[in-house]
Design a protein around this motif. Structure first.
Motif, short mmCIF file in Angstrom:
data_model
loop_
_atom_site.label_atom_id
_atom_site.label_comp_id
_atom_site.label_asym_id
_atom_site.label_seq_id
_atom_site.Cartn_x
_atom_site.Cartn_y
_atom_site.Cartn_z
N ALA A 38 99.26 34.95 -7.68
CA ALA A 38 97.99 34.90 -8.89
C ALA A 38 96.91 34.93 -8.10
O ALA A 38 95.80 36.21 -8.68
N VAL A 39 96.75 36.06 -6.46
CA VAL A 39 95.64 36.28 -5.99
C VAL A 39 95.90 38.11 -6.75
O VAL A 39 94.66 38.53 -6.71
N LEU A 40 96.93 38.61 -6.87
CA LEU A 40 96.85 39.97 -7.45
C LEU A 40 96.38 40.26 -8.60
O LEU A 40 95.84 41.03 -8.86
N VAL A 92 114.15 43.09 -8.38
CA VAL A 92 113.16 43.02 -8.60
C VAL A 92 111.24 43.09 -7.88
O VAL A 92 110.32 43.23 -8.61
N VAL A 93 111.54 42.20 -7.30
CA VAL A 93 110.35 41.94 -6.63
C VAL A 93 109.98 42.81 -6.11
O VAL A 93 108.18 42.90 -5.51
N VAL A 101 102.15 48.35 -9.38
CA VAL A 101 101.97 48.27 -10.80
C VAL A 101 100.72 47.47 -11.62
O VAL A 101 100.28 46.83 -12.08
N PRO A 102 101.44 48.42 -13.34
CA PRO A 102 101.11 48.27 -14.58
C PRO A 102 100.71 46.21 -14.37
O PRO A 102 102.04 46.58 -14.40
N LEU A 103 99.58 46.20 -15.29
CA LEU A 103 99.44 44.25 -15.18
C LEU A 103 101.03 43.82 -16.34
O LEU A 103 101.34 43.12 -16.02
N ALA A 104 100.84 45.12 -17.26
CA ALA A 104 102.11 44.50 -18.39
C ALA A 104 103.38 44.55 -18.13
O ALA A 104 104.76 43.33 -18.28
N CYS A 107 103.80 42.05 -15.76
CA CYS A 107 104.03 39.87 -16.27
C CYS A 107 105.71 40.27 -16.67
O CYS A 107 106.43 39.24 -16.40
N LEU A 108 105.70 41.70 -16.58
CA LEU A 108 107.46 41.34 -17.37
C LEU A 108 108.72 41.26 -16.67
O LEU A 108 109.47 40.74 -16.33
N LEU A 109 108.05 41.94 -15.66
CA LEU A 109 109.50 41.82 -13.98
C LEU A 109 108.81 39.99 -13.53
O LEU A 109 109.92 39.49 -13.45
#
Length: 410
Positions: A38-40, A92-93, A101-104, A107-109
């Motif tokens: 959330a912060v990121l 994954v984490v 890392v791109p935002l899209a 979100c996928l990860l």
């Protein structure tokens, strides 16, 4: 007074200690990661909507994962499934922790990590029954509830501070390490168990598995009551604001729910024998939300709200323990993970929809009335599973249901 099995007696088992420790550290890491994400995202986008969407992605895909992949834990050794998911989630984490890392992609990860949580929980609940006896399992579930409540409180409390002190990327890396540690605990201290092969069943079959027998149907319906019980957690912040209190009171209010759960579970297992647990399910379905009604009586009292939230959450946690420990005995071993995963998916879905409904109701009538109304509505909603359970557990009905179950699974 009842003292057949105690949490201390469970911890004499090396396997239980390992499973409990693995869940504790990975759950704490998950809460830390949610805050860090959330912060990121907010730091990058300055968008509350995108931040909320990313946070939702840590929960929602797990419903799909539970419905589609839970049978995997019945076709393969449950320990192996848990270990495979732990290593996968660590990777994954770990990728999420890479700076820039791109935002899209992020979100996928997040979606993949959440998706894998569905079969993990199904395998975990079923494996715990392999480790514990039928009499020990309810106590084990109580220990698990207390652990997750405590880890959630500390995870959220320290998550914000650590994300600020260490950067969100470091917190995500820590979460990846917790998954590796959980993998190591299962590999070192939980013995392998072979699985008999089973027929593959689609998600619709999973629903039929729970709906086709009256007792399982009653428990399945009871998981939907989380729609109402989630209101205090969903509205804690606006509730405190409506009373004119500062943000610090939100943490105190939520901490009270955790304390209520710990005390309620302790008292229930202290005074109610395991053999009588299921008999209390109808009463719990009807009463768990009713303490929330009183907050509308003295709408300005934060202390009354603390007590009401604590008692309601205590009854809800007891209901969860009774439901899970009863359902797992009603499921044949070769479909336990599938059935438990489907019930877990229903519970998560109900809580997610209930969170949204509580928010809309609070916009309309205010958070105090919304919490009270959600609590009041839970009682008539709980009548369906309560009456169904009472009818299906009468001696004649129970014998008939057992006979149908024997025919269905032979």
């Amino acid at each position: 007074m009842h003292s057949e099995h105690t949490p201390r007696s469970l911890f004499s088992s090396t396997e239980f200690r390992a499973a409990w420790s693995a869940e504790l550290i990975s759950y704490f890491g998950d809460q830390l990661a949610r805050i860090a994400l959330a912060v990121l995202v907010f730091d990058r986008t300055n968008s509350a909507a995108l931040t909320g969407l990313t946070y939702a992605l840590t929960y929602v895909p797990s419903v799909v994962g539970a419905l589609t992949l839970s049978p995997v834990a019945d076709r393969h050794p449950r320990r192996s499934v848990i270990m495979a998911v732990d290593i996968s989630r660590a990777a994954v984490v770990g990728a999420m922790a890479i700076p820039g890392v791109p935002l899209a992609v992020l979100c996928l990860l997040v979606s993949v990590m959440s998706f894998l949580g569905g079969p993990y929980k199904a395998a975990q609940l079923a494996l715990l029954r392999d480790i514990l006896s039928a009499e020990q399992y309810p106590v084990g579930m109580s220990v698990r509830q207390v652990t997750t409540q405590t880890a959630q409180i500390f995870g959220f409390a320290f998550g914000g501070a650590l994300s600020w002190l260490l950067t969100p990327e470091v917190c995500l890396a820590f979460d990846a390490v917790t998954f590796v540690a959980a993998y190591a605990l299962y590999r070192a201290f939980v013995r392998p168990r072979s699985r008999e092969p089973m027929k593959s069943r689609p998600a619709v079959g999973s629903l039929s598995l729970l709906w086709g027998e009256p007792r399982r149907r009653a428990i399945f319906l009871s998981t939907a009551l989380g729609f109402f019980y989630i209101a205090p957690e969903a509205l804690a912040t606006p509730y405190v604001s409506a009373l004119g209190r500062g943000p610090a009171w939100t943490g105190g209010l939520m901490a009270c729910t955790g304390v209520g759960a710990v005390l309620g579970l302790w008292a229930f297992h202290r005074f109610v024998p395991v053999r009588r647990h299921a008999a209390h399910l109808p009463l719990l379905c009807i009463t768990a939300g009713l303490p929330l009604v009183v907050v509308a009586v003295r709408s300005g009292s934060i202390y009354l709200a603390m007590v009401a939230f604590a008692v309601s959450n205590a009854l809800w946690c007891v209901q969860v323990v009774v439901s899970v420990s009863t359902l797992i005995e009603l499921l044949p071993d070769d479909v336990r993970a599938q059935g438990m995963g489907t019930a877990s998916a229903m519970n998560l879905t109900a809580q997610g929809i209930g969170t949204a409904a509580a928010g809309l109701l609070a916009e309309w009538q205010g958070p105090v009335v919304a919490v009270s109304l959600m609590g009041a509505l839970s009682a008539p909603a709980g009548l369906w599973p309560a009456l169904l359970w009472l009818r299906s557990t009468r001696p004649a009905a129970s014998a008939s249901a057992s006979a149908r179950q024997d025919v269905s699974w032979t």
